[in-house]
Design a protein around this motif. Sequence first.
Motif, PDB file in Angstrom:
ATOM      1  N   GLN A  30      30.489  32.345  48.607  1.00  0.00           N
ATOM      2  CA  GLN A  30      31.855  32.443  49.124  1.00  0.00           C
ATOM      3  C   GLN A  30      32.694  33.312  48.195  1.00  0.00           C
ATOM      4  O   GLN A  30      32.275  33.644  47.094  1.00  0.00           O
ATOM      5  CB  GLN A  30      32.481  31.054  49.266  1.00  0.00           C
ATOM      6  N   PHE A  31      33.859  33.667  48.710  1.00  0.00           N
ATOM      7  CA  PHE A  31      34.809  34.433  47.894  1.00  0.00           C
ATOM      8  C   PHE A  31      35.952  33.531  47.412  1.00  0.00           C
ATOM      9  O   PHE A  31      36.961  34.029  46.942  1.00  0.00           O
ATOM     10  CB  PHE A  31      35.392  35.591  48.711  1.00  0.00           C
ATOM     11  N   THR A  32      35.786  32.219  47.577  1.00  0.00           N
ATOM     12  CA  THR A  32      36.887  31.294  47.263  1.00  0.00           C
ATOM     13  C   THR A  32      37.310  31.408  45.800  1.00  0.00           C
ATOM     14  O   THR A  32      38.509  31.509  45.511  1.00  0.00           O
ATOM     15  CB  THR A  32      36.473  29.842  47.586  1.00  0.00           C
ATOM     16  N   THR A  33      36.344  31.406  44.894  1.00  0.00           N
ATOM     17  CA  THR A  33      36.711  31.483  43.471  1.00  0.00           C
ATOM     18  C   THR A  33      37.411  32.810  43.175  1.00  0.00           C
ATOM     19  O   THR A  33      38.442  32.833  42.498  1.00  0.00           O
ATOM     20  CB  THR A  33      35.469  31.314  42.583  1.00  0.00           C
ATOM     21  N   LEU A  34      36.852  33.897  43.704  1.00  0.00           N
ATOM     22  CA  LEU A  34      37.492  35.208  43.504  1.00  0.00           C
ATOM     23  C   LEU A  34      38.937  35.180  44.001  1.00  0.00           C
ATOM     24  O   LEU A  34      39.856  35.606  43.288  1.00  0.00           O
ATOM     25  CB  LEU A  34      36.705  36.293  44.265  1.00  0.00           C
ATOM     26  N   LEU A  35      39.134  34.657  45.216  1.00  0.00           N
ATOM     27  CA  LEU A  35      40.475  34.674  45.805  1.00  0.00           C
ATOM     28  C   LEU A  35      41.432  33.745  45.053  1.00  0.00           C
ATOM     29  O   LEU A  35      42.594  34.095  44.847  1.00  0.00           O
ATOM     30  CB  LEU A  35      40.400  34.280  47.288  1.00  0.00           C
ATOM     31  N   LEU A  98      37.106  37.388  33.345  1.00  0.00           N
ATOM     32  CA  LEU A  98      37.273  36.522  34.518  1.00  0.00           C
ATOM     33  C   LEU A  98      35.938  36.284  35.222  1.00  0.00           C
ATOM     34  O   LEU A  98      35.702  35.198  35.764  1.00  0.00           O
ATOM     35  CB  LEU A  98      38.301  37.144  35.476  1.00  0.00           C
ATOM     36  N   ALA A  99      35.068  37.308  35.210  1.00  0.00           N
ATOM     37  CA  ALA A  99      33.746  37.144  35.843  1.00  0.00           C
ATOM     38  C   ALA A  99      32.932  36.077  35.097  1.00  0.00           C
ATOM     39  O   ALA A  99      32.291  35.232  35.725  1.00  0.00           O
ATOM     40  CB  ALA A  99      33.003  38.470  35.850  1.00  0.00           C
ATOM     41  N   PHE A 100      32.968  36.099  33.771  1.00  0.00           N
ATOM     42  CA  PHE A 100      32.250  35.073  32.994  1.00  0.00           C
ATOM     43  C   PHE A 100      32.889  33.695  33.209  1.00  0.00           C
ATOM     44  O   PHE A 100      32.190  32.686  33.249  1.00  0.00           O
ATOM     45  CB  PHE A 100      32.205  35.433  31.504  1.00  0.00           C
ATOM     46  N   ILE A 139      23.762  29.452  42.569  1.00  0.00           N
ATOM     47  CA  ILE A 139      24.221  30.356  43.642  1.00  0.00           C
ATOM     48  C   ILE A 139      25.722  30.591  43.514  1.00  0.00           C
ATOM     49  O   ILE A 139      26.196  31.725  43.585  1.00  0.00           O
ATOM     50  CB  ILE A 139      23.905  29.772  45.036  1.00  0.00           C
ATOM     51  N   MET A 140      26.463  29.496  43.305  1.00  0.00           N
ATOM     52  CA  MET A 140      27.923  29.627  43.204  1.00  0.00           C
ATOM     53  C   MET A 140      28.299  30.442  41.967  1.00  0.00           C
ATOM     54  O   MET A 140      29.184  31.310  42.045  1.00  0.00           O
ATOM     55  CB  MET A 140      28.570  28.245  43.141  1.00  0.00           C
ATOM     56  N   ALA A 141      27.619  30.197  40.848  1.00  0.00           N
ATOM     57  CA  ALA A 141      27.922  30.924  39.613  1.00  0.00           C
ATOM     58  C   ALA A 141      27.661  32.428  39.791  1.00  0.00           C
ATOM     59  O   ALA A 141      28.491  33.263  39.408  1.00  0.00           O
ATOM     60  CB  ALA A 141      27.084  30.368  38.462  1.00  0.00           C
ATOM     61  N   THR A 142      26.524  32.766  40.412  1.00  0.00           N
ATOM     62  CA  THR A 142      26.190  34.190  40.629  1.00  0.00           C
ATOM     63  C   THR A 142      27.192  34.822  41.574  1.00  0.00           C
ATOM     64  O   THR A 142      27.684  35.941  41.334  1.00  0.00           O
ATOM     65  CB  THR A 142      24.779  34.315  41.241  1.00  0.00           C
ATOM     66  N   SER A 143      27.466  34.102  42.664  1.00  0.00           N
ATOM     67  CA  SER A 143      28.409  34.606  43.659  1.00  0.00           C
ATOM     68  C   SER A 143      29.786  34.841  43.019  1.00  0.00           C
ATOM     69  O   SER A 143      30.403  35.899  43.210  1.00  0.00           O
ATOM     70  CB  SER A 143      28.473  33.584  44.792  1.00  0.00           C
ATOM     71  N   ASN A 144      30.239  33.872  42.223  1.00  0.00           N
ATOM     72  CA  ASN A 144      31.534  34.009  41.527  1.00  0.00           C
ATOM     73  C   ASN A 144      31.521  35.217  40.594  1.00  0.00           C
ATOM     74  O   ASN A 144      32.450  36.026  40.590  1.00  0.00           O
ATOM     75  CB  ASN A 144      31.816  32.776  40.666  1.00  0.00           C
ATOM     76  N   PHE A 145      30.457  35.316  39.795  1.00  0.00           N
ATOM     77  CA  PHE A 145      30.385  36.374  38.783  1.00  0.00           C
ATOM     78  C   PHE A 145      30.433  37.757  39.434  1.00  0.00           C
ATOM     79  O   PHE A 145      31.243  38.603  39.050  1.00  0.00           O
ATOM     80  CB  PHE A 145      29.094  36.220  37.968  1.00  0.00           C
ATOM     81  N   LEU A 146      29.570  37.954  40.435  1.00  0.00           N
ATOM     82  CA  LEU A 146      29.472  39.293  41.041  1.00  0.00           C
ATOM     83  C   LEU A 146      30.736  39.666  41.817  1.00  0.00           C
ATOM     84  O   LEU A 146      31.199  40.807  41.728  1.00  0.00           O
ATOM     85  CB  LEU A 146      28.245  39.371  41.961  1.00  0.00           C
ATOM     86  N   THR A 147      31.296  38.702  42.562  1.00  0.00           N
ATOM     87  CA  THR A 147      32.487  39.042  43.357  1.00  0.00           C
ATOM     88  C   THR A 147      33.685  39.346  42.448  1.00  0.00           C
ATOM     89  O   THR A 147      34.420  40.294  42.697  1.00  0.00           O
ATOM     90  CB  THR A 147      32.844  37.915  44.355  1.00  0.00           C
ATOM     91  N   ILE A 148      33.843  38.535  41.389  1.00  0.00           N
ATOM     92  CA  ILE A 148      34.989  38.778  40.488  1.00  0.00           C
ATOM     93  C   ILE A 148      34.784  40.092  39.735  1.00  0.00           C
ATOM     94  O   ILE A 148      35.704  40.908  39.606  1.00  0.00           O
ATOM     95  CB  ILE A 148      35.203  37.602  39.513  1.00  0.00           C
ATOM     96  N   LEU A 149      33.568  40.325  39.266  1.00  0.00           N
ATOM     97  CA  LEU A 149      33.293  41.538  38.482  1.00  0.00           C
ATOM     98  C   LEU A 149      33.605  42.811  39.277  1.00  0.00           C
ATOM     99  O   LEU A 149      34.185  43.759  38.759  1.00  0.00           O
ATOM    100  CB  LEU A 149      31.824  41.527  38.044  1.00  0.00           C
ATOM    101  N   TRP A 150      33.214  42.805  40.558  1.00  0.00           N
ATOM    102  CA  TRP A 150      33.340  44.037  41.359  1.00  0.00           C
ATOM    103  C   TRP A 150      34.636  44.115  42.164  1.00  0.00           C
ATOM    104  O   TRP A 150      35.121  45.211  42.442  1.00  0.00           O
ATOM    105  CB  TRP A 150      32.140  44.170  42.307  1.00  0.00           C
ATOM    106  N   LEU A 151      35.162  42.964  42.568  1.00  0.00           N
ATOM    107  CA  LEU A 151      36.292  43.013  43.511  1.00  0.00           C
ATOM    108  C   LEU A 151      37.639  42.622  42.920  1.00  0.00           C
ATOM    109  O   LEU A 151      38.667  42.891  43.526  1.00  0.00           O
ATOM    110  CB  LEU A 151      35.997  42.116  44.730  1.00  0.00           C
ATOM    111  N   TYR A 152      37.648  41.973  41.752  1.00  0.00           N
ATOM    112  CA  TYR A 152      38.929  41.477  41.227  1.00  0.00           C
ATOM    113  C   TYR A 152      39.931  42.614  40.987  1.00  0.00           C
ATOM    114  O   TYR A 152      41.073  42.556  41.470  1.00  0.00           O
ATOM    115  CB  TYR A 152      38.721  40.672  39.935  1.00  0.00           C
ATOM    116  N   GLU A 153      39.505  43.643  40.265  1.00  0.00           N
ATOM    117  CA  GLU A 153      40.457  44.708  39.878  1.00  0.00           C
ATOM    118  C   GLU A 153      41.040  45.449  41.088  1.00  0.00           C
ATOM    119  O   GLU A 153      42.265  45.595  41.174  1.00  0.00           O
ATOM    120  CB  GLU A 153      39.798  45.670  38.888  1.00  0.00           C
TER     121      GLU A 153
END
Lengths: 177, 136
Positions: A30-35, A98-100, A139-153
């Motif tokens: 999910q993108f919940t953590t990123l959002l 933030l990704a970590f 799964i959640m940790a990977t999903s959080n890491f990758l989405t924040i790393l690439w999409l946060y900025e």
Amino acid sequence: MTLRRLILLAMSVTIIFVQEQLLMFIPNVQFTTLLIVLFVSVFTFKESIVMIIVYVLLDNIYMGTLNPFYMVPMFIGWTLIPVVYHTLLKQTKNANTLAFFGLFMGFVYGWVYIPFVMIQLGMNHFWPYLLADIPFELIMATSNFLTILWLYEPLYRVVSQQMESIEKTCIPLKKNQ
Amino acid sequence: MKKMTLSIAILVLITFAFWMINRPNNQSAGTITIQVIDVSANIVVNDHHAFNEGDSLFDILNQHYNLICANALYRPDASCDAQHWGRVILSIDDVHTDWNTTFLHLTVNGEHSHLGVDSVRIKDKDIIQFTVQKPN
């Protein structure tokens, strides 16, 4: 708080809720953590807590899990994001940091549920539950890491620009608020 | 470039972690007894099956019985495709459950199994029971 800011808060809850429902068929992706990290970094601490309360209530009403064993750990888990963001992370906008943090949250979010599950099932289920939850946490940790790393900025740039333009044109609901 | 390196590193780590979690549990071969007990407490299946090193309980069941598993939404799925969180068996031959009102309770040598058919560690002379139960 201005009316426009209130509407933005409502819209952010809608975005979080809808994307979560759309991605429900893939467990813990999910993108919940990123959002939430994104909105926490543009809203104030109080606004973030309000956003999380509304999101947790809405999610549990819709999913039929309106009981303290789901709602309380869910609320604690998501509230950790604004709490840590405004304290330990010192409101950083660094995507790597933030990704970590997102990676770490993937595990912490799962662990928050453990005491509540133990109340329901008993302490003899501690290890089986902890071990069975590891794949979902991964799964959640990977999903959080990758989405924040690439999409946060890129998302932060867009959202903060929009927020600034709204702030310049809006009228406060009450003076000094 | 740094982002790409970090992403690849995390994906490699996660893949390794999943491999560790899903690696075969059974390091020996032998024979197990499989019993299926229906809702009226009748033993409808009572068979002995040989297994080889690396076989999971699901592999043994799949070789000898008609299975229906649960999909991600706990609906019946005859394909029984592998799921990374492990399969849930809903039906074995003519013994059917629907997850909501009945389920198959797995015990190994009379003890409740905390692990499912993909992960449970089996050894020679184990007695595996599937009992139709109703949720509390």
